[in-house]
Design a protein around this motif. Structure first.
Motif, mmCIF file in Angstrom:
data_model
loop_
_atom_site.group_PDB
_atom_site.id
_atom_site.type_symbol
_atom_site.label_atom_id
_atom_site.label_comp_id
_atom_site.label_asym_id
_atom_site.label_seq_id
_atom_site.Cartn_x
_atom_site.Cartn_y
_atom_site.Cartn_z
ATOM 1 N N MET A 1 0.730 -1.247 -0.021
ATOM 2 C CA MET A 1 -0.075 0.073 -0.033
ATOM 3 C C MET A 1 0.776 1.297 -0.080
ATOM 4 O O MET A 1 1.783 1.158 0.496
ATOM 5 N N SER A 2 0.515 2.235 -0.966
ATOM 6 C CA SER A 2 1.270 3.429 -0.812
ATOM 7 C C SER A 2 0.409 4.642 -0.926
ATOM 8 O O SER A 2 -0.770 4.738 -1.343
ATOM 9 N N SER A 3 1.117 5.759 -0.238
ATOM 10 C CA SER A 3 0.345 7.049 -0.253
ATOM 11 C C SER A 3 1.354 7.955 -0.739
ATOM 12 O O SER A 3 2.614 8.087 -0.248
ATOM 13 N N PHE A 4 0.979 8.724 -1.702
ATOM 14 C CA PHE A 4 1.961 9.642 -2.339
ATOM 15 C C PHE A 4 1.115 11.034 -2.088
ATOM 16 O O PHE A 4 0.191 11.497 -2.466
ATOM 17 N N GLY A 5 2.154 11.936 -1.304
ATOM 18 C CA GLY A 5 1.695 13.379 -0.911
ATOM 19 C C GLY A 5 2.303 14.229 -1.988
ATOM 20 O O GLY A 5 3.123 14.235 -2.576
ATOM 21 N N LEU A 6 1.429 15.404 -2.140
ATOM 22 C CA LEU A 6 1.796 16.394 -3.035
ATOM 23 C C LEU A 6 3.062 17.063 -2.687
ATOM 24 O O LEU A 6 3.632 17.495 -3.679
ATOM 25 N N GLY A 22 5.714 15.551 -1.959
ATOM 26 C CA GLY A 22 6.594 14.862 -2.020
ATOM 27 C C GLY A 22 7.074 13.742 -0.887
ATOM 28 O O GLY A 22 8.127 12.746 -1.160
ATOM 29 N N THR A 23 6.200 13.760 0.001
ATOM 30 C CA THR A 23 6.404 12.804 1.136
ATOM 31 C C THR A 23 5.677 11.378 0.804
ATOM 32 O O THR A 23 4.292 11.703 0.523
ATOM 33 N N ASN A 24 6.102 10.414 0.633
ATOM 34 C CA ASN A 24 5.430 9.149 0.336
ATOM 35 C C ASN A 24 5.601 8.260 1.414
ATOM 36 O O ASN A 24 6.691 7.991 2.104
ATOM 37 N N ALA A 25 4.648 7.337 1.622
ATOM 38 C CA ALA A 25 4.625 6.426 2.571
ATOM 39 C C ALA A 25 4.041 5.035 2.044
ATOM 40 O O ALA A 25 3.262 5.068 1.122
ATOM 41 N N HIS A 26 5.169 4.026 2.467
ATOM 42 C CA HIS A 26 4.514 2.562 1.911
ATOM 43 C C HIS A 26 4.529 1.736 2.963
ATOM 44 O O HIS A 26 5.428 1.717 4.057
ATOM 45 N N VAL A 27 3.622 0.605 2.974
ATOM 46 C CA VAL A 27 3.316 -0.384 3.997
ATOM 47 C C VAL A 27 3.193 -1.384 3.413
ATOM 48 O O VAL A 27 2.504 -1.685 2.408
ATOM 49 N N VAL A 28 4.033 -2.585 3.656
ATOM 50 C CA VAL A 28 3.736 -4.115 3.236
ATOM 51 C C VAL A 28 2.874 -4.829 4.135
ATOM 52 O O VAL A 28 3.324 -4.862 5.437
ATOM 53 N N LEU A 29 1.988 -5.360 3.722
ATOM 54 C CA LEU A 29 0.807 -6.177 4.551
ATOM 55 C C LEU A 29 0.995 -7.492 4.252
ATOM 56 O O LEU A 29 1.025 -7.837 3.121
#
Length: 862
Positions: free
Chosen positions: A1-6, A8-15
């Motif tokens: 799962m990824s969340s891309f911020g405007l 430039g900060t991106n967050a990724h989680v592996v489930l």
């Protein structure tokens, strides 16, 4: 799962894949299957999909299927339920309409009263019911024996445990459930059918509790979306404005600073413009008003002056006298005019005198409203057009230094009520265009004559918003974006004692819970409703006495705060009652040692105190003024040095934008804002007054409004964040306006724009199919009904429109009501009362109203 911020900060989680569920034995029936849909067609498809799924796939426990249906499906209004023994019975029941329990839900969380049957049921029924209650609702052992009282008591307690409010007294309106057996039905099946009927009636059972915590979700067929196209086409005239509309989620852009900027106005050709704007009616009480009359006379404009006198009279010159504080004289005045004025200037408040040294500010404020706020309301009542035939009129409301343009020039905050009335009056009355002008003092006739030219130039120029004349300069109201960042240090400190007036209302409770959870604050909360003695709280919660529901809600809220660990001092006190509020402060000091922060949040929420301004009586208006303005003055008297540097108000953006049915409410908040600015200037407490956008705390209350409210509403978390920002800025600003979207666009729509100028050329919008309603479609009759249905179709974008269809059930709201009324008046030349749609919300009812009015006119002419 990824969340891309405007940014430039991106967050990724592996489930990780979920582990297989352990097998467990199926739970026995009976089972309650519930489902809902947006209309009957979709509900039929839901039923058939579920029936086919159960017939083909037997892997899942039917109890888990029931649980999934109950907790995972949206609560649409069109609902259906079946009680089944097992999977085979479920397949059969879903295909048998005679076993369906169905209907349309039209309310939420009704109260329930259990009623014993008139005839005694068969022997053993009460024990069977009691045993079913224990097994199905409580998941406990069966009782050794039972009686009617014991079974009914157990059922009431069990339903209460599911979140269904059960009342025992006869006086409270409630959904009655007759507890009696049905032929061929077990007590357990009857019990689940009763839960189903309560769900249809609008109850929200705790489904997890019904399953004793054993329910788990399983895969079921998805919802059958109807694949209809709902593409909204922007009107050409609105296309340019759309970019600036709508809520923004950047809270740095929500805060605005009220200010003024110079707006030079041309005076060349003014005489001709004044003549064209007439006939004029000028209500005057001082030299500045007389100067307006003289200037209009010199321009050759038709002008009638109205002055105070000891009786109503028409003078030989054609001017009039009226008595102060006598609304009947205003009615007689409008009836006596030979020519209906097209420009009306209300200048009666200009004679306002400053308060005498040591005068009570509450008494001074109340007295000033007679020549200002109430006088303007009396005039507005006589300008309401229920015929649709009266020409448009421009109403100019004058105030004497009731706004702060350059700091010390705010001399008469008591007349800020009049300033805020203008937007609501023009929003509610299609006949009126209304504007506010604030005037400087004038020393002598020459200065008054010079001022009159500036005032009249502002009165006939295109409306750009409230204006003020200071010396020989004209100023325009402006709201400058003023970002207030998140504070580095919170404005509340751990253990603060916080006084919140109206602290048991919607916003007050949200703030109280936040203060308790975040800061461990000691809370002093006031409410007007009397609270029962502490020893009686349990009894009130179990069965509130008639009329005690509000107090019971307050008790429940206080107990909730205490469970959160808060120290709560909740007191019944009217914020406008000086003795009561002094006792509140003394009690707070005695218990907590002092008060660190004050939040003035008292206000009127009861819908009975909101109506079109011309329909509001004095007690309704005074309720708003007392809660906001008198309450502020009382706080100033009783607080002393407590919380001297941290005081904040919960004012309203209605003071800026007005709002239909919000006239007196807007006026009260505007006066509160003005008095806060005066207090800060005098060093009487470091207040910050905040004109708040709508708090979305009760979704049911907000949902009934138009997009002008719903689209801009703040969540409780957003409101709390902005409140902390605003309080942290109290050292540098005294007045903030919160608009979650473009304030400039909202001003253009509600204040400077003309809501009553419809665009008949824009009728190529797409028409959507008629939605499912409680009433069948009835073809409109030829004539007025058919013409109205066509106009409704164009405004609502729905085709066809039935004669019995309700405007508000079709999605209508106040803004669309304005457009609809305007089109009816223009296209049918029909007389439409301002309150016509409220009283006659269907095509047939409105057609009958219009036809009756036409008959009355024809009869009068004959």
């Amino acid at each position: 799962m990824s969340s891309f911020g405007l940014g430039g900060t991106n967050a990724h989680v592996v489930l990780e894949q979920a582990p297989p569920r352990p097998a467990r034995p199926a739970r026995p029936g009976p089972h309650l299957l519930t489902f809902s849909a947006a209309d009957e067609q979709a509900l039929g498809e839901v039923t058939e999909r579920l029936r086919a799924h159960l017939a083909e796939d037997g892997r899942d426990d039917l109890a888990d299927v029931a649980f999934t249906l109950q907790v995972s499906r949206g609560g649409f209004a069109v609902r259906r339920a079946v009680v089944v023994r097992d999977r085979e019975d479920a397949v059969a029941a879903l295909g048998d309409p005679e076993r369906w329990i169905g209907g349309r839900t039209q309310r939420r969380n009704p109260k329930v009263r259990l009623v014993a049957p008139a005839a005694e049921p068969p022997s053993g029924w009460w024990w069977e019911l009691h045993a079913a209650v224990e097994a199905v609702l409580r998941h406990g052992p069966a009782p050794a024996g039972s009686s009617r009282e014991a079974a009914l008591g157990a059922l009431a307690d069990a339903l209460g445990g599911l979140g269904v409010p059960v009342v025992r007294d006869e006086g409270t309106p409630a959904e009655e459930v007759v507890v009696a057996p049905e032929d061929g039905t077990t007590a357990a099946a009857w019990l689940l059918a009763t839960v189903a009927r309560l769900w249809l009636a609008g109850a929200s059972p705790d489904w997890a509790a019904l399953h004793g915590g054993l329910g788990r979700r399983v895969e079921l067929p998805t919802y059958p979306f109807q694949r209809r196209r709902f593409w909204v086409k922007a009107a050409p005239a609105q296309a340019a404005a759309q970019a600036g509309e709508g809520k923004t989620y950047d809270r740095d852009r929500w805060t605005h600073l009220p200010s003024w900027r110079q707006r030079p106005l041309p005076v060349a050709g003014l005489d001709e413009r004044l003549r064209e704007a007439g006939p004029w009616l000028v209500l005057t009480a001082d030299e500045r008003g007389e100067a307006l009359v003289r200037r209009l006379g010199r321009a050759g404009a038709e002008v009638t002056a109205v002055r105070y006198g000891d009786r109503f009279a028409q003078q030989d010159s054609g001017d009039f006298t009226i008595r102060a504080g006598k609304p009947d004289d205003v009615a007689e005045l409008m009836y006596s005019l030979v020519a209906m004025p097209r420009a009306i200037v209300h200048g009666l408040s200009l004679a306002a005198a400053p308060p005498a040294p040591g005068a009570d500010p509450v008494e001074h404020f109340a007295a000033a409203q007679h020549d200002g706020f109430y006088s303007a309301l009396a005039l507005a009542r006589e300008l309401v057009d229920n015929t649709g035939a009266a020409p448009r009129a421009e109403l100019v409301l004058l105030t004497p230094q009731a706004v702060s343009v350059a700091g010390p020039d705010l001399r008469h905050p008591e007349h800020a009520t009049l300033a805020a009335l203008a937007p609501s009056l023009q929003q509610e009355n299609p006949r009126l265009r209304c504007r506010h002008l604030d005037l400087d003092a004038a020393a002598g006739p020459a200065a008054a004559d010079a001022l009159a030219t500036r005032v009249l130039a502002a009165a006939v120029c295109p409306h750009e918003g409230p204006m003020a004349v200071r010396g020989d300069e004209t100023w325009l109201r402006h709201y400058a974006p003023y970002p207030v960042p998140e504070p580095a240090e919170p404005p509340f400190r751990d253990g603060d004692t916080v006084l919140v007036t109206g602290g048991l209302g919607d916003v007050g409770l949200v703030l109280a819970r936040h203060l308790a959870d975040r800061y461990g604050a000691r809370l002093v909360l006031t409410a007007r409703s009397p609270l029962p003695p502490r020893a009686e709280w349990d009894a009130w919660l179990a069965a509130p006495p008639p009329g005690g529901e509000r107090a019971a809600r307050h008790v429940a809220s206080i107990l909730d705060l205490e469970r959160r660990g808060a120290s709560v001092l909740a007191l019944s006190a009217d914020v406008a009652d000086e003795d009561a509020m002094r006792a509140v402060v003394e009690a707070a000091v005695e218990r907590f040692g002092g008060i660190d922060v004050v939040v003035h949040g008292a206000g009127v929420q009861d819908g009975a105190y909101f109506n079109f301004a011309h329909l509001m009586d004095r007690p309704q208006c005074e309720a708003h003024l007392a809660a906001k303005v008198t309450g502020f003055h009382v706080l100033q008297k009783v607080l002393g040095e407590h919380a001297a540097d941290r005081r904040i108000t919960l004012s309203s953006i209605a003071a800026v934008l007005g709002g239909m049915t919000l006239g007196p409410y807007a006026a009260a908040n505007a006066a509160l804002d003005a008095y806060v600015r005066t207090a800060r200037a005098e060093g009487a407490g470091r207040w910050v007054t905040v004109d708040w956008d709508t708090w979305n705390i009760d979704p049911d209350r907000v949902a009934g409004h138009s997009g002008a409210v719903v689209d801009y509403a703040m969540t409780p978390a957003e409101g709390i964040d902005v409140l902390e920002r605003a309080l942290s800025a109290a050292d540098r600003v005294g007045h903030l306006v919160i608009s979650t979207g473009s304030l400039e666009a909202r001003l253009a729509q509600w204040v400077t724009g003309d809501l009553h100028e419809g665009d008949d050329d824009f009728d190529d919008r797409e028409r959507h199919p008629r939605p499912e309603l409680n009433n069948p479609y009835v073809e409109p009759r030829p004539g007025t009904e058919a013409a109205l249905a066509d106009i409704w179709s164009r405004v609502l974008g729905i085709d066809p429109i039935g004669a019995l269809d309700n405007f508000f059930e079709l999605g209508g709201h106040s803004l669309l009501a304005i457009e609809l009324t305007t089109r009816i008046r223009r296209n049918l030349a029909a007389s439409v009362p301002v309150t016509g749609l409220l009283e006659c919300p269907t095509v047939r009812q409105l057609a009958e109203l219009l036809d009756d009015r036409d008959d009355d006119v024809s009869g009068g002419e004959s």
